[in-house]
Each structure stands twice: as structure tokens, then as C-alpha cells.
Scaffold this active site. Sequence first.
Site, PDB file in Angstrom:
ATOM      1  CE  LYS A  79       7.165   3.569  -6.924  1.00 38.07           C
ATOM      2  NZ  LYS A  79       6.224   2.728  -7.706  1.00 38.07           N
ATOM      3  CB  SER A 154       6.222   4.496 -11.258  1.00 44.70           C
ATOM      4  OG  SER A 154       5.775   3.606 -10.238  1.00 44.70           O
ATOM      5  CB  SER A 178       5.196   0.596 -10.813  1.00 49.27           C
ATOM      6  OG  SER A 178       4.543   1.472 -11.698  1.00 49.27           O
TER       7      SER A 178
END
Lengths: 509, 504, 100
Positions: A79, A154, A178
Site C-alpha cells: 500500500k 482506503s 481500511s
Amino acid sequence: MSDLIRLSAAELGAKLASGEVSSVEATRAHLDRIAAVDGAVHAFLHVNEAALDAASDIDRRRAAGEELGPLAGVPIAIKDVLVTTGMPSTSGSRILEGWIPPYDATPVRKVREAGMVPLGKTNMDEFAMGSSTEHSAYGPTHNPWDLDRIPGGSGGGSAAAVAAFEAPIALGSDTGGSIRQPAHVTGTVGVKPTYGGVSRYGSIALASSLDQVGPVSRTVLDSALLHDVIAGHDPLDSTSISDPWPSMAEAVRRADVSGLRIGVVKELDTDGFQAGVRSRFHEALELLERNGAEIVEVSTPNFEYAVAAYYLIMPAEASSNLAKFDSVRFGLRVTPEGGGTVEQVMAATREAGFGPEVKRRVILGTYALSAGYYDAYYGSAQKVRTLVQRDFDAAFANVDVLATPTAPTTAFRLGEKLDDPLAMYLNDVATIPANLAGVPGISLPAGLAPEDGLPVGIQFLAPAREDARLYNVGGALEALLVDRWGGPLLNQAPDLSTHELKATEEGVV
Amino acid sequence: MARAALMDFDEALERFDPVIGLEVHVELNTTTKMFSSAPNPANSAFHGAEPNTLITPVCLGLPGSLPVVNGTAVRYSISLGLALGCEIAPSSRFARKNYFYPDLAKNYQISQYDEPIAFDGSVEVELENGRTFTVPIERAHMEEDAGKLTHVGGSTGRIQGAEYSLVDYNRAGVPLVEIVTRPIEGAGADAPALARAYVSTIRDIVLSLGISEARMERGNLRCDANVSLRPRGEQKYGTRTETKNVNSMRSIERAVRYEIQRQAAILAGGGTITQETRHWHEDTGTTSAGRPKSDADDYRYFPEPDLLPVEPTAELIDELRAALPEPPAARRRRLKGEWGFTDLEFQDVVNGGLLVEVAETVAAGASPAAARKWWTGELTRVANARETDAASLASPAQVAELAALVDEGVLTDRLARQVLEGVAAGEGSPREIVEARGLAVVSDDGALIAAIDDALASQPDVLAKIRDGKVQAAGAVIGAVMKAMQGKADAARVRELVLERAQG
Amino acid sequence: MSEISAEQVAHLANLARIALTDEEIQHLTTELGQIMQAVEKVSEVATPDVPPTSHPIPLRNVMRDDVVGDTVLTTEQALAGAPEHDDTRFVVSAILGEEQ
Ligand SMILES: [Mg+2]
Ligand SMILES: [Zn+2]
């Protein structure tokens, strides 16, 4: 589709260990897959040019007889919230476009030391602010189950990359859900460890007291293996826990729910949740009950206030954490027309470099902390945090783990909630309490919602430091469900290569 | 800049009662910074490093970086708190103070807010005139320093009119303890001297604890002076100004005095004082208006989520308390006795803020009399001429070395003064300067005799007088010889030799 | 308390150093009012007897030894990401305000 990309990380690791497959082959297969489908999915912001070099290095070390870990040579997606040397790290924001950090985040360093091969950086809502990955400055990621739908957020990029077989495994971060909510909408597995279980050093902070880095994968065992790699004390993070951790992979291998007391959170089992989400949730509980678990209803009256507390604490901390983006030491600089003082340059840079959701939360957080409002807002939110912890304590006095649906609905359509921040914030109603209290949580696939055929996740929560319980119950449930489905849930996902062709023909991409 | 109207100091004191408050920032000399393992430029080992060389991702506030508390800085802070007579908080916390400024890497300063490590203390301060004050301490808290800005372009090198600025983050994150007094009332005309004596006492304390280099000219010790006036007989405090970063002992005294005179003139003229920060100008001895207090001062303090509470154990506090050096007042009494100084001599040392320097010079081997002489004499003279503090000109070790050179006969007092000038100019140690400048006394009798014989030969009348027993006439010859030797001779030896050669 | 004016939002934007456009300020004024109304709910249960929690996992006295670490950067590394530098220091345009 190459068989290599459908293997779990554990299976791939075994083939690498036996010499049946090389890391270069495995890495190339995934790079090819990214080239084939990422135009449609847009899970990656950056693909690592050095991936094949790293893979061949591992192959060389293995050939030299070096003792390597179970995930050595396995590719991994990272990420973009985690800083990496050699790869840009943007946290999904224009303000950090092109920034190449001079250091690796601790989880990234550990992953590299374990011999894993970074494939690239995955898309995310800007500064991890969102539940749909639509707030990325670099365009949304698409859900591999339906490219018109959100992949969650997210960490939509990491979840979609894993669901689309672009990577066997990935790193995510979870401030209010997330990791878990994207897992829920993409039919994958995601774990938020106990706060302090994994170092936050090098994770671009959203809300310091809530952020946790964790694994994203297609199987519970894979998450456990990655958890074992990234967990552990880090002297560079003051909030890092120094206790030793048991092996999470062992917990999966010995999974057994007989006698396990599972508490169903009454407040998160209501009409507010989509029918198909609730039906799959209850089927999963029945399955566990039939296999020896005891299902108990528990009440957590203060969870009702969790979302409100979260939307005070998170923006408040974020408003301060994001102050460092000021055009002086790194990142974007925008100079107003005709020049300007440093104050004006900072303000112009932040105006141009931050997206609307970031501005919304920074202003909100500035307000919550400002003189005269602190006690009513931030101070009160911290009190709710105490109450939520007390709810958890009371519940865990009676049960071993808690169970909830991971999120209220299956993946919604891109754009559907973009203009309604409050509706968007409610996506995290079931995931937020764990962040407020610091306890660990897992989401794993529970099936497809009958009404729309989209994935549904089930969430388990455990007391702080008892992450292994999540792997036990998750591993057991996964085995039962896969048995019932006749294979992993993702086998039922649409074939992306045809999607990709269609999308290209229609000029959608 | 228009010069502010000033009221005569004595008149100001007749009409108004000054209340002062002092904030002193002490840079700790730990090896590393407060929250980062970068080398600490406030430790002499890293002094003078090139810009942006003493930094980690934490000092630059790079995304993802996190602070970790320096345990030694915490111990030093507790020791300082104890030396200030403070309570040590059983639990204290760090907080973020949020404001944007380019020298502040994260655009927040990690400081302490409602839970400082030390609070409620007092310090005994002795003035030049013998008066003793107890200065109440409100708190001492830990925090981090900011980086350094250099303003380029414009004429002044100041912030106004500069075209651009350069930022060096070496100092960013240097450990600081900020010591805040309560309002100090009742000093009256002694207020300026008390301000100076207070800072001097703080300096003594941190030096005796060994926790700071305490060099004001390097910013190791920085003082902000709050001054307000109220009409005599009034209870309510007047509006205060905060004069920032006054960087020498004598400036503290001057700045407080100036603010009293300036505010008195305004109040007497029916005006009001604006609550603002003011800047001290060393060159003109004045202050000028800075930033007014406004709602931009909303620092949005909140507990630092990246750090955890500091909860020192009772054992640690006891251990640090037991290791405390003598309090400055007691130490003074003891040293005065040990050194055998008169009241006047001792006051000279204390008032010059030179107690620690003299003590360390004695510890380095000099006699108390020599140590006092050099510090309160020549070094103070040069310091006054340069408007700085004597302590900034030389180290105790250097002064002790100088005294030894005089004792060894290598230097005369006159030569020693020249050597001190070299030390103050940063030319090196006394021995290095003697060597480099060729200043040593000529102790080679052969060279002296040649010069004496020359002098005697050119002054036959003097020679005759000496031979007649008029020994005092030798002075003229000695003078000529010393001149010929460019002063690098021991006058007593020259005299001996002159008499010897004259009888010859 | 959730009444937020455009002036307040403009002030907050100034504190947060974001040069919001008038349009953004108008938009945020409405949104912020709605969001604050929703989150104000915390005050219903945040009574004086409840202590605040700022760290989910309570630890204390986490400190490091006073030893130079291995994360020290070279000047090149430090300046590499900067929009403008002069090879030794970061360059910023003229400063209007004074330090705090
Ligand atoms: Mg101050
Ligand atoms: Zn301060």
C-alpha cells in the site's frame, strides 16, 4: 491465466522452497498479470522495475543453500501509505507525487528481509481518508468483481490487487477499517493487528492513535504468515508493543472452534445492514455453532457513539499529522502567481496538493482542536473511547471473540456516495470500534449476497494482544466455507481478461 | 525606526511597580536529540557541524517518521526540576503545539502542556547589592528546539526585506527544558538586576549539573523577559510585553530596564500597552514591536499520540535527588570561604556571572587569586568592549593554562593580556598562541646581556649614577632594554642583570 | 454549537494554511455544519466522571538510550526530495510572520 498467479502465498512459498518454481518465474507471472488487467482494475500506482532483480537475488541465495523463510521469493504488493526506498511513496496524494523516500518503513524492511519481492505500490484514498479509493488523487481502483463498483477503502488497491490475482498477498493499513472493509467488498482476507503489534514507523500517518499496518491476502493462512513476518517490537515506534507474539500461522494450522465462545454484537446486527450481508453472517455463525462453537449475544451500548468519536479523533490527529506537507522539505511546491511569502506558498501548495476529502477532514480536525472547542469535541471523543473500551472489556469477560458483519453493504457503485460524506462515513460503523479500542480484527469472505452476487465479509474481533484467536476462528471458518463452496470464493469471480478486453474495446479504460 | 519615548528610570519606579516573568530555554547537552537519535549540536562534540548533517527522518519530519523520547534528556530534566526545588510529576505527558513556521519541520512542536515534568519550585537569587530574592518557579517542561533560518537579501540580514531564507534543521529537535517563573513582584528598582541574577543563577545550576554547555552566545541558554507595570498601590497586573531571545546576561538587565522606561512613558502619557512580543536590539539597546497576540495563537494543543506518558519511579527521583550538586547559594558561601576572597572580591565574581568559570579555573589548577584576576579583569574588560559575556571569550581550562604560563615565568602580566586577546579571538590555546605569536619571555640571559650592554653604553651618565650607588637610576636602562626586547622580558631579571653588568 | 459560519471556516483554513477558494469555503461551511451536528452526539455520554483515553494500548516510560542511531541521513538524502535547495540548506521564499 497462469496457474502461478492463482496459488496462495503459502502454496507458492512451498513450490519456491522445493525448487519447482523460481521467484523470477513467479514474479514475472504476476507482472504479466498486472500488465494484462491493471488497466481495468487500477490497483497499482507504481510497478517496481527492480522486482525481477530482487527475485533473481532470492533465487541465487536459495541456490547457494541459504536458509530462507516460508514467504521468501513470494511477490507482494505494498500500500502506498508505506514509505519505500527505490519506489515513489505518495499516500495517494498529489502533494507527494514522485517523492522517493530515503528510508524503508519497518514493515517494508521486514518484508524485504523475509525475501519477499515488492511488486509495486497500491492505490488508496488520499492519505487513507475514505472507504472507496475514489479519493485517490490518481483515479479510483475498480472492484474486480464488478469494475463499476468500489473496491472499498482506503486500501482498495491492495485488496483489488489480491482479488484480481495481480499479487498473492499485500500490505495494508487500517485506521477505521481500511484493511477489513476492502476485504469485505472484494472477497478477500484482511487483518488489523492489535494496536502496537506492527510498527507504524514509515507508515504515512493518518491518525497516530488509530493507524495499524496489517496483511491483505486471499487466505487466512497467508495473512497469518505475513503477520508473523511484520509483527514484533520496533524501537523506532514508541507505541510498539514489546511482548513476544505466538505464531499466527500455527494458530491457523491448529484451528479448532470447539468450545469457543463467540459473541454476536447485538448493536451491529440490525436492519441497518443489507439483507444478504446479514444472511451470510448468520449462516457462517450457524456453521461455527455446528462445529462446536458457542454463540452468545452480547451488547455494546457505546458502539453507537463510536463513529461520532472517530470522526472527531481521526480528523483532529490528521490535521496535525498533515501539517508537515508544506512545500519546504519534500513534495509539491506551488508558488502563487507573481510569487509570494512562504506563508502564501504553503497555503497555495496545500490548496492545490490536497483533494476535497483531505481539506474537509483537515478543517474539521482543526475545528475540533481549536480553543474553546477542545473539551466539547476532541476531549469528549476521547471519553467515548474509554466507554467503547469498557464495552469490549465487558464483552470479552464472557466471550473469546466477537463477531459482526464487516460492513453494512456490499460494494456500492463508483460515485454513488461521493457527494454524501456522512453516508460514506457510515461504511465504517462495524470496523471503527476496534481502532478506537486498539483490539485486533479480521475480515474474511462469508459468501456472496444473494441479491447482487457480490462478496460479503464476516468480522471477528479479539481482545488486545490475542490476535491468534482471530486466526484460529478465521482459519476454522474458512476451511468449513471453502468446503461448502467447493473451492475459494474467488473462483466465482468474473474472468478479468474478458472484462479487460471489453473495457478496452468500449474505451472505458 | 522611531525611537520610543522613555521615562527616567527612577521616576518610572516612583510611579509604577514593575512585575516581571522570565522564561528560560536551556538546551541540554545530551549526545542525541530529544526525540531522534541524530547527534545533538548542543553537545560540544557536534558543535559547528555543516548544515543539515545532524539529521534523521524524524528531524526533517519526513512522512512516516516517529519520535522516541531520549531517556537521558528525561533524567536531566528531572535533575533540573529537582535543583529548582520543583515537584516532579508522577505522570507527565507530551503535547503537540501546532503552528506553521518553516523552521519547524512537522509544523508542530512537541512540548508539554498541562502535564509538565516539574512544577511549583523556587530559586534563591542573590543580587549585587546583597539583597536576596526567592523567585517562584511555575513549571519546567521538556520540548524540542526548532531549526535555524538564515535570511538572504535585503540589507539587514533580518527577516524584514529578505528575498528568501535558508533552512538548516541541525538544531531541530535539540532537547530543551523551558523554565517558567511565576510573576515576580516586589523587586522594584531591582527588577532589571534581579532578571540578570536569576538567569545567572539558572546558568550556575545547569553548569553544576553538567546538563548544558550554557553558552548564551551560542543559544544554549535563551531568555524571554515578560514585563508589565502597574500604578503604585494597584493589585491588578498591567498588560505585559514579552521581549524575545535576549542573548547575554547584561542584555537581560538592559532589556528589562528599557521596557520599564518605555512602558512608563506610554502609561504616563495616558496610553495603553499592547500585549505583544518585542525584539531586543543589542546595537541600540532598545526593543521594537513584534507580533501582537491574536487568535492566530490558537496552538490547538493535544496529547502527542506518538508518545507515551513519562512516569518516573520514586526510586529514580530519589537517586537523582541524592546526586544533586550543592544549591548555588550554599555553594557560594562555601567557595567564598575556600578562596579567601574579601566580600568585594567575591561580589565581583558573582556579579560578573563568573562563579562557575572561576571555580572551574581553580579546579583546573590555577590559584583562586589568579583565576579571579583574569576573569573579572582583562576578560571582563574585553567582554564589555564587545558587548558580550566574559564566559563566551575563553574556557576555564584556557585561563588556567594562562595562569600556569605566568607562574612558570613564560609570560609577564602584560604578555599574558596579549595572549588572552588571542584566546578571545579564537586563535587557540594560550600555549599555541605563545608559540604562534612568539610572545614568550626571553629567558636567554645572553640576549638580555647584549641588550643591557648596548643600553649602558649609550647612556654613560646613567651607568655612572648606578656605580655611585644610585640604584633607582637603573629604571631608565631597564625601560630601554624592555623596549628593545619588545616587552618579552621579565623586568625583575632585567633589573638584576643591569645592576650586575653596571658593577661589572 | 454546530452553527458554523463562513468566517469561521475561513479562519480555520488560515490556521490550517490552506488557501481555500470562496466557493470551497461556502461548500465546507454547509458540510461542516452537518458533520458537526452528527458528531456532537459524543457529548451525550462524555460525562465528567469518564476519563479520556488517548492511547488505545496503555504503555509508559518508553525511552531510548542516548546513543547516535543508524538512521542519520546524508545531506544529499536530506535534500533529495526538496522543491528547492542550495546543496546545503532548504530554500524558502521570504517569510512574513515571526517565529513563535
Ligand atoms: Mg516563550
Ligand atoms: Zn518553549
